[in-house]
Design an enzyme around this catalytic site. Sequence first.
Site, PDB file in Angstrom:
ATOM      1  N   GLU A 275     123.641 115.386  32.385  1.00  0.00           N
ATOM      2  CA  GLU A 275     124.958 115.900  31.950  1.00  0.00           C
ATOM      3  C   GLU A 275     125.326 117.188  32.811  1.00  0.00           C
ATOM      4  OE1 GLU A 275     127.648 118.384  29.714  1.00  0.00           O
ATOM      5  OE2 GLU A 275     125.311 118.809  30.268  1.00  0.00           O
TER       6      GLU A 275
ATOM      7  N   ASP B 195     118.392 116.671  30.577  1.00  0.00           N
ATOM      8  CA  ASP B 195     118.338 117.395  31.717  1.00  0.00           C
ATOM      9  C   ASP B 195     119.020 118.705  31.557  1.00  0.00           C
ATOM     10  OD1 ASP B 195     121.048 116.487  31.527  1.00  0.00           O
ATOM     11  OD2 ASP B 195     121.668 117.357  33.197  1.00  0.00           O
TER      12      ASP B 195
END
Length: 454
Positions: A156, A92
């Site tokens: 994250e 991500d």
Amino acid sequence: MSQNPIAETIASLMPRAKTELTELVAFQSVADWAQFPKSESEAAANWVAEALRVEGFQDVALLDTPDGTQSVYGYLPGPEGAPTVLLYAHYDVQPPLDEAAWISPAFELTERDGRWYGRGAADCKGGFIMHLLALRALKANGGVPVGVKVIVEGSEEQGTGGLQQYAEANPELLAADTIVIGDAGNFRTGLPTVTATLRGMTLLKVKIDTLGGNLHSGMFGGVAPDALAALIQTLASLRAADGSTTVDGLGSDAVWEGLQYPEADFRADAKVLDGVELIGEGTIADRLWARPAVTVLGIDCPPVIGATPSVHASAGALISLRVPPGVDTTGAIKLLEAHLVAHTPWSARLEIEVVGQGQPFQADTNSPAYASMAAAMRVAYPGQEMQISGMGGSIPLCNTLTSLYPEAEMLLIGLSEPEAQIHAVNESVSPDELERLSVAEALFLVNYAESKRG
């Protein structure tokens, strides 16, 4: 770079690495479905899973984590009796911010002036490619000498803790003798660095209400309490005159004893405008790695264009607080909440919502794994010795893994050196750093396996 078989193999794999990073960067995998489609993150997760399958990983799985995102797991068995190493990255990314400010499209890997530009190129899609390069080089030169687990996180950057919760509920899944977090970076391009400390963090949404609705500033201004003014005053209380973070009860005088950060280098790295002062006091390293730091990330209020002459009834903000090792994030949140309550003027109504948090981290730099990495970096970066630094950012998973596996050694390396401009526009990665760190990781796995046999 002095050549050895592993270095030569990785050099030959760099064109393939660029192609793969181009494919991975193209996914707009921001784990915020209000900004980008969930399908983009799902596609990125599937890409990572397929890459692991191609490399012979077993038990490859898309893990549905409690925050609604997917992390990717795979296991590559090692020789009989070999230790197990967990390799971490995340797919991500941060949103691109002002896409018009990107010189080339944010989600299109573009080579320019010897660097590869694109969102996630360094943070941290490049980290996953680094792991692949290291493993491929080992497979081409006698085999991978350790068992390898790979976990690639899907949220994250959002700090919503999905993988942490999943790991806590499935504690055997990520168990390993050593953990390599590929989400840090060298202190300077060409200077091999392992990060030993991370600040913890919390994200708070605050909202201030003062009126039943907006009012005409000419008829009511000067008496009616303005929610936007109240918010500004409250936020201003979080900094002293010199810019130091001031949260009532939270210490801000700790000292960093290790690698120092020259002020001139910091000004250049941060692109501070000429004549503008830095904030806070103490050394740069003190302020970055040993002390708390508050940042106002966003404010909900009318933009200048289209603004009306109104006294505002409501205003909000998103606040980040970074806390250094030795400070408990939960306690820091309580102090921050109490500070905001105490400093909100005019008895305005204040709402606070904690939307993300993670504890700070400190590694044991005297562990055998550090010696193995130092030897590996000495080969990958001829003439350079491994440095140990702190990092002002946060990787909440580190503390979860430390809690679950207290005997595991943990090292933090990666591609996010200052020129990478992670989280900013025009993020980029140095392909030379990608190559050298891939060599270092491969050699580390060899050294570590030998140290365990010895």
